[in-house]
Design a protein around this motif. Structure first.
Motif, PDB file in Angstrom:
ATOM      1  N   ASN A   1       0.826  -1.217   0.000  1.00 46.15           N
ATOM      2  CA  ASN A   1       0.000   0.000   0.000  1.00 46.15           C
ATOM      3  C   ASN A   1       0.855   1.259   0.000  1.00 46.15           C
ATOM      4  OD1 ASN A   1      -2.988  -0.145   0.037  1.00 46.15           O
ATOM      5  ND2 ASN A   1      -2.622  -1.632   1.653  1.00 46.15           N
ATOM      6  N   THR A   2       1.941   1.220   0.768  1.00 41.06           N
ATOM      7  CA  THR A   2       2.822   2.380   0.862  1.00 41.06           C
ATOM      8  C   THR A   2       3.462   2.671  -0.488  1.00 41.06           C
ATOM      9  OG1 THR A   2       3.324   1.862   3.176  1.00 41.06           O
ATOM     10  CG2 THR A   2       4.811   3.364   2.056  1.00 41.06           C
ATOM     11  N   LYS A   3       3.947   1.627  -1.145  1.00 39.67           N
ATOM     12  CA  LYS A   3       4.566   1.832  -2.462  1.00 39.67           C
ATOM     13  C   LYS A   3       3.545   2.368  -3.463  1.00 39.67           C
ATOM     14  CE  LYS A   3       7.062  -0.381  -6.227  1.00 39.67           C
ATOM     15  NZ  LYS A   3       7.704  -1.601  -6.758  1.00 39.67           N
ATOM     16  N   GLU A   4       2.328   1.843  -3.392  1.00 44.51           N
ATOM     17  CA  GLU A   4       1.278   2.316  -4.306  1.00 44.51           C
ATOM     18  C   GLU A   4       0.979   3.799  -4.070  1.00 44.51           C
ATOM     19  OE1 GLU A   4      -3.414   1.370  -5.402  1.00 44.51           O
ATOM     20  OE2 GLU A   4      -2.327   0.061  -4.022  1.00 44.51           O
ATOM     21  N   LEU A   5       0.932   4.199  -2.799  1.00 43.78           N
ATOM     22  CA  LEU A   5       0.691   5.613  -2.479  1.00 43.78           C
ATOM     23  C   LEU A   5       1.823   6.499  -2.975  1.00 43.78           C
ATOM     24  CD1 LEU A   5      -0.838   5.862   1.114  1.00 43.78           C
ATOM     25  CD2 LEU A   5      -1.819   6.679  -1.016  1.00 43.78           C
TER      26      LEU A   5
END
Length: 428
Positions: free
Chosen positions: A234-238
């Motif tokens: 999720n962090t990488k996607e954000l």
């Protein structure tokens, strides 16, 4: 010429023009201060009341961000529950999550539109500066809080804060304590998380569909591993979303399909650092392996002076207050007081033969001759060509806009002349 110690008349004229423009904007801001009426339509106000009731929270942007983080945690928890206890899984929870998510998204959409309408209406002179949506919203949000058009000093201050806070605020949607890392660390974290989860499956002779058969202790271990991996993804996607938004704010027609995560990070970093100085000419010079500096020798001297005062603790409150009335020096200060951009600034100084890191006029060892950000980008063929095309598109749109305004401006001047003639006629 300045690097050779000569005085450039054109540069001095440009500095004077910048100063006059700044003073004019400040004067206009002061004289046109007025209360900003709430621009929400009756329909939007009604929607926000319903959203507030559904979410059981006072609707403001910060509260919606908190709700967004709650939804992501809720989704993660239910995804895990569906894996480890499929027989007890309540599918109606998914509907509740989706209902909450729709309310949060609509609430954010209404508030974002409100902020952007305010920005476009009260700060038209800033529209062509390609500020990110986040920055525009912060300027508008602050305007609503004080109920007046901001003076230029405060706008500059918000721009500085936005550069520092945009990523952190974005990460608040998934973490209470956001920590911004380089793209390579996000990739490494995902690899580590995935490896640990794979090892868990192998050690316990299970896969995702059979985790439900494990003991409660093992299920708890799985929950932690699965949750950690999901958080990293999720962090990488954000962060990828953030890089895309940064790039599109300056280059709306850029094609990002072939750019990997690291390339988007580098381009985003370059856009943040160079800002409006990231011109087509500089992009071409970078391809010719010329070192590209953002700041002039004069600016670099100011920056080195700031660094010296910061490092020996002699930067006073009076010094900080003085910066608030000089937007250009404030920008330099913000650059050298941030460790990431300070490194880029010192790299510029190191490439200037008339300056050294300690501020003397003799060339010193500096910090090593690293290539500029633009030089790094220019070495990446498809990324660089993409950027040049998008830069050409920007120039074409700007020219079309100017050409469109020209007839209107001529007509406006003619109308004023006609009006003056009509006013004078009775006295003849």
């Amino acid at each position: 010429m300045e690097k050779r110690g000569e005085v450039s008349e054109r540069v001095e004229q440009n500095r004077q023009i910048k100063k006059e423009n700044y003073n004019r904007q400040k004067e206009n801001s002061t004289t046109t201060i007025h209360v900003i009426m709430n621009p929400l339509s009756p329909k939007e106000k009604g929607e926000l009341k319903v959203i507030a009731k559904n979410l059981k929270v006072f609707v403001n942007y910060d509260n919606l961000i908190d709700k967004e983080r709650m939804i992501k945690n809720w989704q993660r928890t239910e995804a895990i529950n569906k894996i480890i206890r499929p027989d007890n899984f309540d599918s109606s929870v998914i509907d509740k999550i989706e209902f909450t998510k729709e309310n949060v998204e609509r609430g954010k959409e209404i508030l974002e539109k409100q902020y952007l309408r305010i920005f476009e209406k009260y700060y038209p002179e800033l529209i062509d500066h390609h500020f990110s949506k986040y920055t525009q919203m912060n300027i508008a949000k602050r305007s609503l809080e004080v109920d007046q058009v901001l003076e230029m000093e405060e706008v500059v201050s918000i721009l500085s804060e936005s550069r520092d806070n945009e990523v952190k605020d974005l990460l608040k949607t998934i973490s209470k304590n956001p920590y911004v890392k380089p793209s390579i660390e996000y990739n490494r974290a995902i690899v580590v998380a995935t490896k640990k989860l794979d090892e868990f499956y192998k050690e316990n002779n299970v896969h995702q569909d059979t985790v439900q058969n494990l003991s409660e202790d093992k299920k708890e271990e799985f929950k932690k591993l699965y949750s950690y991996q999901d958080l990293q993804l999720n962090t990488k996607e954000l962060m990828s979303t953030y890089y895309n938004q940064t790039i599109f704010s300056s280059y709306p027609t850029a094609d990002l399909s072939e750019l990997n995560f690291g390339e988007r990070e580098e381009l985003s970093k370059a856009i943040h650092y160079y800002g409006n100085t990231l011109s087509y000419t500089k992009l071409v010079e970078a391809s010719q392996e010329k070192f590209i500096s953002k700041y002039t020798t004069y600016d670099q001297k100011i920056g080195l002076h700031f660094i010296h005062k910061l490092e020996n603790g002699s930067f006073t409150q009076e010094d900080r207050q003085a910066l608030e009335s000089d937007y250009h020096q404030k920008e330099i200060f913000d650059t050298v007081s941030n460790e990431a951009t300070k490194t880029l600034f010192l790299n510029e100084v190191d490439h200037n033969p008339d300056l050294s890191v300690d501020g003397s006029m003799e060339q010193g060892e500096g910090i090593g001759s690293s290539p500029s950000l633009l030089e790094k980008l220019a070495k990446n063929g498809h990324l660089y060509d993409n950027l040049l095309r998008a830069s050409e598109d920007n120039a074409r749109r700007k020219a079309e806009k100017i050409n469109k305004k020209a007839p209107q401006a001529i007509q406006s001047v003619q109308d004023k002349k006609n009006k003056k003639t009509k006013i004078r006629t009775p006295h003849l």
